[in-house]
Design a protein around this motif. Structure first.
Motif, PDB file in Angstrom:
ATOM      1  N   THR A 363       0.830  -1.210   0.000  1.00 27.51           N
ATOM      2  CA  THR A 363       0.000   0.000   0.000  1.00 27.51           C
ATOM      3  C   THR A 363       0.858   1.252   0.000  1.00 27.51           C
ATOM      4  N   LYS A 364       2.059   1.176   0.570  1.00 29.02           N
ATOM      5  CA  LYS A 364       2.958   2.330   0.567  1.00 29.02           C
ATOM      6  C   LYS A 364       3.708   2.470  -0.765  1.00 29.02           C
ATOM      7  N   SER A 365       3.639   1.438  -1.599  1.00 29.16           N
ATOM      8  CA  SER A 365       4.351   1.436  -2.872  1.00 29.16           C
ATOM      9  C   SER A 365       3.504   1.947  -4.027  1.00 29.16           C
ATOM     10  N   ALA A 366       2.201   1.914  -3.881  1.00 26.64           N
ATOM     11  CA  ALA A 366       1.312   2.258  -4.993  1.00 26.64           C
ATOM     12  C   ALA A 366       1.354   3.753  -5.281  1.00 26.64           C
ATOM     13  N   VAL A 367       1.155   4.086  -6.555  1.00 23.30           N
ATOM     14  CA  VAL A 367       1.199   5.476  -7.003  1.00 23.30           C
ATOM     15  C   VAL A 367      -0.144   5.826  -7.646  1.00 23.30           C
ATOM     16  N   LEU A 368      -0.767   6.876  -7.148  1.00 25.68           N
ATOM     17  CA  LEU A 368      -1.995   7.391  -7.765  1.00 25.68           C
ATOM     18  C   LEU A 368      -1.569   8.335  -8.887  1.00 25.68           C
ATOM     19  N   LEU A 369      -1.699   7.868 -10.117  1.00 21.80           N
ATOM     20  CA  LEU A 369      -1.236   8.644 -11.263  1.00 21.80           C
ATOM     21  C   LEU A 369      -2.225   9.718 -11.664  1.00 21.80           C
ATOM     22  N   GLN A 370      -3.491   9.402 -11.562  1.00 21.04           N
ATOM     23  CA  GLN A 370      -4.533  10.299 -12.080  1.00 21.04           C
ATOM     24  C   GLN A 370      -5.825  10.017 -11.324  1.00 21.04           C
ATOM     25  N   ASN A 371      -6.550  11.058 -10.946  1.00 26.87           N
ATOM     26  CA  ASN A 371      -7.820  10.865 -10.245  1.00 26.87           C
ATOM     27  C   ASN A 371      -8.840  11.847 -10.792  1.00 26.87           C
ATOM     28  N   ASN A 372      -9.809  11.310 -11.495  1.00 34.63           N
ATOM     29  CA  ASN A 372     -10.867  12.138 -12.076  1.00 34.63           C
ATOM     30  C   ASN A 372     -12.154  12.086 -11.258  1.00 34.63           C
ATOM     31  N   GLY A 373     -11.990  11.848  -9.970  1.00 40.35           N
ATOM     32  CA  GLY A 373     -13.131  11.877  -9.065  1.00 40.35           C
ATOM     33  C   GLY A 373     -13.648  10.521  -8.663  1.00 40.35           C
ATOM     34  N   ALA A 589     -10.835  12.966 -19.371  1.00 41.30           N
ATOM     35  CA  ALA A 589     -11.783  12.015 -19.962  1.00 41.30           C
ATOM     36  C   ALA A 589     -11.381  10.571 -19.697  1.00 41.30           C
ATOM     37  N   GLY A 590     -10.203  10.374 -19.149  1.00 38.18           N
ATOM     38  CA  GLY A 590      -9.720   9.029 -18.890  1.00 38.18           C
ATOM     39  C   GLY A 590     -10.144   8.528 -17.528  1.00 38.18           C
ATOM     40  N   PRO A 591      -9.782   7.292 -17.215  1.00 38.44           N
ATOM     41  CA  PRO A 591     -10.095   6.745 -15.892  1.00 38.44           C
ATOM     42  C   PRO A 591      -9.154   7.293 -14.831  1.00 38.44           C
ATOM     43  N   SER A 592      -9.534   7.162 -13.579  1.00 35.09           N
ATOM     44  CA  SER A 592      -8.548   7.338 -12.517  1.00 35.09           C
ATOM     45  C   SER A 592      -7.567   6.179 -12.642  1.00 35.09           C
ATOM     46  N   ILE A 593      -6.289   6.433 -12.367  1.00 34.90           N
ATOM     47  CA  ILE A 593      -5.265   5.409 -12.609  1.00 34.90           C
ATOM     48  C   ILE A 593      -4.444   5.195 -11.345  1.00 34.90           C
ATOM     49  N   LEU A 594      -4.396   3.949 -10.887  1.00 38.61           N
ATOM     50  CA  LEU A 594      -3.608   3.554  -9.727  1.00 38.61           C
ATOM     51  C   LEU A 594      -2.549   2.562 -10.180  1.00 38.61           C
ATOM     52  N   GLU A 595      -1.296   2.902  -9.989  1.00 36.66           N
ATOM     53  CA  GLU A 595      -0.175   2.024 -10.317  1.00 36.66           C
ATOM     54  C   GLU A 595       0.151   1.172  -9.096  1.00 36.66           C
ATOM     55  N   ALA A 596       0.005  -0.154  -9.241  1.00 35.67           N
ATOM     56  CA  ALA A 596       0.249  -1.061  -8.113  1.00 35.67           C
ATOM     57  C   ALA A 596       1.482  -1.933  -8.319  1.00 35.67           C
TER      58      ALA A 596
END
Length: 821
Positions: A363-373, A589-596
């Motif tokens: 959980t400390k390694s994941a990166v939130l790249l993009q969040n559209n809500g 217009a894209g998804p929220s993106i979570l890098e795991a």
């Protein structure tokens, strides 16, 4: 082994004192040994039942000598947990003796002793937190002692020079300083358990394509400033007890017989007092390796067999003093870390506690790249749908390196294959988290889509793709899982097929060339996958033909399923080392993106904790995510990767002609001519090195830099404030631009280099003053460049500019100040 000298070893407190006593003991031992015994001790043993552990058929050890109190030295691979750890089912030995199978079964059989399958090392690097790397090493060290192991063949300190390198997930990314910091922390944590860490692969081992024989040419200044720097930090700051030499040739000399690397640099320049072990079957000579400074051959007596050593002694190529020195170096470390002074005894692993540690690391390694809500999803959701490809593992199984659909974790065949006690699938993880949040009625459905995007299954029921899209439109939360799986043995590229005249061998000994009509960058796509094997090059046709999953088109179709998709859809990436992003996925217009990354055995729980806000993402990218068609690999020449054939038609040669410009440095310098910064952003980059969002927001203000007269370091100060409504962590990053004249020393310098970072955790509304110090005399040489002319580090005269901020992108950095030297 007398009580008196053992007591001295125990009483020694400083590192120097421990090593001094250990060295005395090593010399006493050598004086008691016969030449025959010494020869036996120089190499690993042929696979056998481990003498002290009759339940283990082992292939990664040096057989002990009981009459001299020399224990069997047991070695485990890594770097993402205890893979290939010197213990497969003892019954296999009977099969080998009966001729039913070859002895090599001992190296890769899935009956290997179970251990915790941690998230990828690249994920740990994404934490930008040395404490996470230390926690990583603590789990590994604890389980090594549980399994009576002594040597950890890791951390991996090679660089993500190319994003399709098959082992990037084992390493720490594209920046040498970040790699060094994380490698030091892990090395210290492992050795704090009384064990030997072995940073690898020394050196310039940045591709799997023909890794056994590839000839790499790297400017020596570039070697020092990029590819050797993490090893220098591990030696000087981590006090690494050993290093592993690599398969490849560097500047015309094989890594394991390079006096320049093993003696001149490692021992004479850096003061390394540990020992050097070969990668498995990496050595290619008897005399040259020992003369260069090698100490230990693995895995079997091959070039250093008693017959070969005796012949070399008789010819005068080597001496008994060289044999003694090689053993003295290893025995010194074994005594220093207590390996002689404790019995080989296995104890049960606490899989529950270590699994929780793996979950926390993930959980400390994941990166939130993009969040559209869309994120975090509400805990009150009624219906969650998980989308993935039927041919891909990401939505179906817990993901680690080498995992393929339908095959259990740990069955891939690479060095990092860990056999876990359990795994958590994505569906299980979301159900677990929702239950913990009090939601026991939500439906969680798994939708798997074919490569053609024409049919799908919903919880196993076959439907048209249109029905799957309708399910997405009707759901409260949509999770799409995709990635780029990889494994030791092959890079993610489309190679010339066997029909084209190239024959591939499992060891990678034959040339591997990019197939006509393809590029080396193809493997960075979410669509590219190998049909049957991750450990052999994927080819245009044949048994391991490249396939197109059409994942990107699937995601686009899902995003078009209704007008509300952007507000309820998350793309979860599980990849080797970043991907080339389709522009349609990037932006509002894209998804929220979570890098795991590769989350390991706790995959489902890690991802669900992050998607539903049980944990707040805090990671930062250790690699650059380019846009499709604009990456380094899109512009790389065959000479740069994967290499070209020399005049003999056999030798594969690679030239690191990009110099110091790898990763973010390549994009910063606009090497391609397409990457000039516009409004603080690079048009070639989707998500920059160091980037990462949070479920809260931060401000970084009041940057400054000043010389600390007491420490003689430059203290960079900023004020960080949590301006949002939930607790979270931010990473302050400090970059340095060298004076213009720095490039006149040798190769061209990049626009900036990372020289410091610090993670800070803040409650809502809380502020903290953060200080990151730049120490000119630190092992990473933050102000200096290597002069090959003078064979020394030089601090260029002129003005240094210091930047502080939250990513490498210009829009995320502010000038903290300048100073002159």
């Amino acid at each position: 082994m007398t009580a008196a000298i053992v007591a001295q070893q125990t009483a020694a407190k400083s590192d120097a004192d421990k090593e001094a006593v250990a060295n005395r003991r090593a010399k006493l031992l050598l004086a008691a040994m016969t030449l025959e015994q010494k020869m036996q001790q120089l190499t690993g043993a042929m696979p056998e039942i481990v003498p002290e552990l009759p339940e283990c058929y082992g292939a990664r050890h040096v057989t002990g000598i009981a009459e001299l109190s020399i224990p069997t030295l047991r070695i485990t691979n890594g770097p993402v947990g205890l893979g290939q750890n010197d213990c497969v089912a003892a019954s296999l030995y009977d099969d080998v003796k009966a001729g039913k199978t070859r002895f090599t079964v001992a190296y890769t059989h899935p009956s290997s002793a179970k251990a915790t399958a941690l998230p990828s090392a690249l994920g740990a690097a994404a934490s930008f937190d040395p404490a996470v790397a230390a926690a990583y090493g603590d789990v590994i060290g604890t389980e090594m002692n549980n399994l009576a192991l002594h040597v950890f063949e890791a951390p991996g300190l090679n660089m993500a020079r190319i994003p399709v390198l098959g082992r990037n997930f084992e390493y720490f990314g594209e920046d040498p300083y970040l790699t060094g910091v994380m490698g030091v922390a892990e090395t210290k944590a492992v050795q704090a358990k009384g064990l030997i860490a072995m940073p690898k692969h020394y050196a310039a081992n940045e591709q799997e394509s023909n890794r056994m024989n590839v000839q790499q040419t790297v400017d020596r200044q570039v070697l020092r400033e990029l590819y050797l720097l993490p090893f220098e930090m591990a030696v000087k700051d981590g006090k690494a007890a050993s290093l592993m030499c690599a398969y490849n040739f560097v500047n015309g000399v094989q890594s394991c017989e390079s006096k320049e690397l093993l003696t001149d640099v490692l021992r004479n320049d850096w003061g390394f007092t540990g020992y050097v072990q070969s990668d498995f079957f990496a050595m290619k000579s008897t005399v040259g390796t020992m003369q260069a400074g090698m100490d230990h051959e693995m895995p079997i007596p091959q070039y250093w067999s008693p017959t070969n050593l005796s012949a070399a002694l008789a010819s005068g190529g080597i001496s008994t003093a060289m044999i003694d020195k090689a053993l003295e170096r290893r025995y010194t470390q074994m005594f220093k870390w207590g390996i002689f002074d404790r019995p080989l005894k296995q104890t049960p692993i606490d899989f529950t506690a270590n699994g929780q540690a793996a979950r926390d690391i993930g959980t400390k390694s994941a990166v939130l790249l993009q969040n559209n809500g869309a994120l975090p999803f509400a805990s009150t959701v009624r219906e969650v749908v998980i989308f993935g490809k039927a041919t891909q593992v990401y939505a179906q199984q817990a993901v680690a390196g080498g995992v393929m659909v339908g095959k259990p974790m740990g069955a891939g065949g690479g060095s990092s294959d860990v056999v876990p006690n359990y795994t958590v699938t994505p569906v299980e993880g979301i159900k677990n988290t929702l239950k913990a949040l009090g939601n026991t009625t939500a439906a969680v459905r798994l939708i798997l889509v074919d490569d053609a995007n024409s049919t799908a299954t919903i919880d196993g029921r076959t439907v048209a793709f249109s029905e799957a899209l309708a399910a997405a439109a009707a759901a409260d939360a949509v999770v799409v899982m995709a990635g780029t799986i990889s494994e030791e043995g092959a890079d993610r590229l489309t190679a010339v097929s066997a029909g084209g005249g190239t024959v591939f061998t499992p060891g990678g000994g034959s040339p591997v060339l990019v197939a006509p009509g393809t590029t080396a960058a193809d493997g960075s796509s979410l669509d590219w996958y190998a049909s049957s094997s991750l450990t052999l090059p994927a080819t245009v046709d044949g048994t391991n033909a490249v396939r197109n999953s059409q994942t990107v088109d699937m995601i686009k179709a899902i995003m078009g399923a209704s007008s509300t998709m952007a507000r309820k859809t998350a793309l979860v990436l599980k990849d080797n080392a970043g991907i080339s992003m389709d522009p349609a996925l990037v932006g509002t217009a894209g998804p929220s993106i979570l890098e795991a990354w590769f989350p390991g055995q706790e995959d489902g729980n890690i991802v669900a904790d992050l998607l539903f806000g049980v944990k707040n993402p805090s990671g930062k990218l250790p690699v650059t995510f380019p846009l499709v068609g604009k990456s380094f690999l899109d512009h790389a020449t065959p000479e740069q990767f994967p290499g070209v054939l020399a005049a003999d038609g056999v030798t594969q040669t690679v030239s690191y002609t990009e110099g110091l410009h790898i990763g973010y440095r390549w994009y910063d310098a606009n090497i391609s001519g397409q990457c000039a910064v516009v409004n603080g952003s690079n048009p070639c980059v989707a998500f920059p090195f160091g980037h990462g969002l949070s479920y809260t927001t931060f401000s970084v203000t009041s940057p400054s830099v000043a010389l600390n007269n007491a420490t003689r370091a430059y203290d960079v100060k900023v004020k960080v404030t949590n301006t949002g409504r939930v607790a979270g962590s931010e990473v302050v990053q400090v970059y340095l631009s060298l004076p213009a004249g720095a490039s006149s020393v040798g190769v061209a310098q990049p626009p900036k280099r990372l020289v410091g970072f610090q993670k800070v955790e803040l409650a809502p509304g809380e502020s903290k003053d953060v200080t990151v110090s730049i120490n000119p005399s630190a092992s990473n040489h933050p102000l200096s460049v290597w002069s090959q002319q003078y064979k020394m580090w030089i601090t260029p005269a002129g003005t240094y500019t210091v930047y502080a901020g939250t990513s490498s992108a210009p829009k995320d950095l502010a000038v903290a100040g300048t100073f002159k030297r």
